[in-house]
Write an enzyme that holds these catalytic residues in place. Sequence first.
Site, PDB file in Angstrom:
ATOM      1  N   TYR A  52       3.637   4.969 -17.976  1.00 53.91           N
ATOM      2  CA  TYR A  52       4.174   5.668 -16.802  1.00 53.91           C
ATOM      3  C   TYR A  52       3.351   6.911 -16.505  1.00 53.91           C
ATOM      4  O   TYR A  52       3.003   7.653 -17.417  1.00 53.91           O
ATOM      5  CB  TYR A  52       5.632   6.102 -17.058  1.00 53.91           C
ATOM      6  CG  TYR A  52       6.587   5.405 -16.119  1.00 53.91           C
ATOM      7  CD1 TYR A  52       6.541   5.666 -14.750  1.00 53.91           C
ATOM      8  CD2 TYR A  52       7.518   4.479 -16.580  1.00 53.91           C
ATOM      9  CE1 TYR A  52       7.377   5.009 -13.875  1.00 53.91           C
ATOM     10  CE2 TYR A  52       8.363   3.820 -15.707  1.00 53.91           C
ATOM     11  CZ  TYR A  52       8.287   4.084 -14.356  1.00 53.91           C
ATOM     12  OH  TYR A  52       9.111   3.443 -13.492  1.00 53.91           O
ATOM     13  N   GLU A  54       3.810   9.158 -13.339  1.00 55.45           N
ATOM     14  CA  GLU A  54       4.162   9.805 -12.062  1.00 55.45           C
ATOM     15  C   GLU A  54       3.377  11.090 -11.875  1.00 55.45           C
ATOM     16  O   GLU A  54       3.243  11.888 -12.797  1.00 55.45           O
ATOM     17  CB  GLU A  54       5.663  10.094 -12.002  1.00 55.45           C
ATOM     18  CG  GLU A  54       6.451   8.832 -11.714  1.00 55.45           C
ATOM     19  CD  GLU A  54       7.923   9.084 -11.474  1.00 55.45           C
ATOM     20  OE1 GLU A  54       8.341  10.251 -11.386  1.00 55.45           O
ATOM     21  OE2 GLU A  54       8.659   8.084 -11.371  1.00 55.45           O
ATOM     22  N   ASP A 198      -6.674   0.353   9.919  1.00 55.69           N
ATOM     23  CA  ASP A 198      -6.171  -0.511   8.853  1.00 55.69           C
ATOM     24  C   ASP A 198      -7.252  -1.569   8.606  1.00 55.69           C
ATOM     25  O   ASP A 198      -7.369  -2.540   9.352  1.00 55.69           O
ATOM     26  CB  ASP A 198      -4.854  -1.164   9.274  1.00 55.69           C
ATOM     27  CG  ASP A 198      -4.252  -1.992   8.148  1.00 55.69           C
ATOM     28  OD1 ASP A 198      -5.013  -2.392   7.232  1.00 55.69           O
ATOM     29  OD2 ASP A 198      -3.032  -2.256   8.179  1.00 55.69           O
ATOM     30  N   THR A 224      -5.804  -2.651   1.858  1.00 52.48           N
ATOM     31  CA  THR A 224      -5.457  -3.311   0.603  1.00 52.48           C
ATOM     32  C   THR A 224      -6.768  -3.477  -0.163  1.00 52.48           C
ATOM     33  O   THR A 224      -7.850  -3.276   0.381  1.00 52.48           O
ATOM     34  CB  THR A 224      -4.802  -4.686   0.835  1.00 52.48           C
ATOM     35  OG1 THR A 224      -5.619  -5.442   1.724  1.00 52.48           O
ATOM     36  CG2 THR A 224      -3.411  -4.534   1.416  1.00 52.48           C
ATOM     37  N   ARG A 233      -4.317  -6.927  -6.549  1.00 50.87           N
ATOM     38  CA  ARG A 233      -3.337  -6.677  -5.495  1.00 50.87           C
ATOM     39  C   ARG A 233      -2.970  -5.200  -5.529  1.00 50.87           C
ATOM     40  O   ARG A 233      -2.351  -4.716  -6.467  1.00 50.87           O
ATOM     41  CB  ARG A 233      -2.060  -7.512  -5.739  1.00 50.87           C
ATOM     42  CG  ARG A 233      -2.298  -9.005  -5.706  1.00 50.87           C
ATOM     43  CD  ARG A 233      -2.779  -9.465  -4.355  1.00 50.87           C
ATOM     44  NE  ARG A 233      -1.747  -9.356  -3.370  1.00 50.87           N
ATOM     45  CZ  ARG A 233      -0.962 -10.371  -2.986  1.00 50.87           C
ATOM     46  NH1 ARG A 233      -1.108 -11.556  -3.511  1.00 50.87           N
ATOM     47  NH2 ARG A 233      -0.047 -10.186  -2.065  1.00 50.87           N
TER      48      ARG A 233
END
Length: 416
Positions: A52, A54, A198, A224, A233
């Site tokens: 983790y 954050e 985009d 992406t 991904r």
Amino acid sequence: MHAPLSAADPEVAALVQGETERQHDTLRMIASENYVSRAVLAATGSVLTNKYSEGYPGKRYYEGQRFIDPIEELAIARAKAVFGVEHANVQPYSGSPANLAVYMALAKPGDTVMGMALPMGGHLTHGWSVSATGAWFRAVQYTVRKEDGRIDFDEVRDIALRERPRLIFAGGTAIPRTIDFPRFAEIAREAGAVLVADIAHIAGLIAGGAHPSPVGHAEVISTTTHKTLRGPRGAMLMCDERHAKAIDKAVFPGLQGGPHNHTTAGIAVALGEASKPDFKVYAHQIVANAKSLATALLEHGFDLVSGGTDNHLILLDLTGKGIGGKPAARALDRAGIETNYNTVPYDTRKPFDPSGVRLGTAALTTRGLTESQMPQVASWISRAVDAALKDDEPALTTIAGEVRELLSTYPMPGRH
Ligand code: DSN
């Protein structure tokens, strides 16, 4: 805890193996898909998934970041170098969350925003009605010209000057032609809007110099990482320094929690690959293959939206062939050619049963196919559509065998 997947969970392992063989034996032509390298697979399937993090490098809410911070810093530095941008955020989970972060950073609910309509080739998150971006913002949409399937910049300018949107999105999911970012920028400037490019579909082409870059024209760039860019991904947001803080705050803590560190590492590896000279060759080969395929499809009597392609993507309008996009895509799949059914501009059919099929050449180019195989691919597509019209299942099975035979000589990264 220590057994390999095949021993620990044979049921899942068999399904993964099945998908591996399917990807190996199929001509994968979904325009938003690709094959990642073994190195990207290794980074993505690593112990980084356990962590983790954050926050951002140097400012985390959890301890134990001494390897995670440099990984994220590496991904950021590589994104900046590959695309020539001032700021990059590599944490968005995927394209839709990335775009949502742009709204959060630069607009307020109820603001007017502008994008290409979904059935014209835009994306859901560019303000289409069923998306949160269409529900929470006042979205106005531009189209393409009926005659030639190209963006009508007079219309874009008229709408922009009349509606004064806060954001203008340039890009989409089914645009077979070069996007004129300087023209969009001129209109955005005149209308007082922020231009958001985009580039999800064309990021790899831009990185490889096979499509003009929006850098210097768009204030914010969203992409992406898994389409032509050939990474895992995921997604990235890139921008000028002046929007950096707002974009970062919108991604975290605005919309997301902990970044997916295994994905970040995969993005770093993919960007490293994209910075190498052979990626330029790859990007140009994608386009060469698409152009060659488009020419061959036209010779087989197919109608192509806009008459052809400048990039990795071809949009077939099957109206003249007398078959819907969905039955055609299903038949192609049975023939070993994986595509998706797609609306075409001004489609008279419904989105779940539209008139088009979308094709892309990024994945088959990764397998090593070149222009010399494209007439064969077009011939298979033509034979499969004919077979579907005649309900000729054996013909589809024959094509699938031929596809499998061709692909057997082109190794698939990550299969062995
Ligand atoms: N994944 C995009 C595409 O297929 O183009 C849609 O979100």
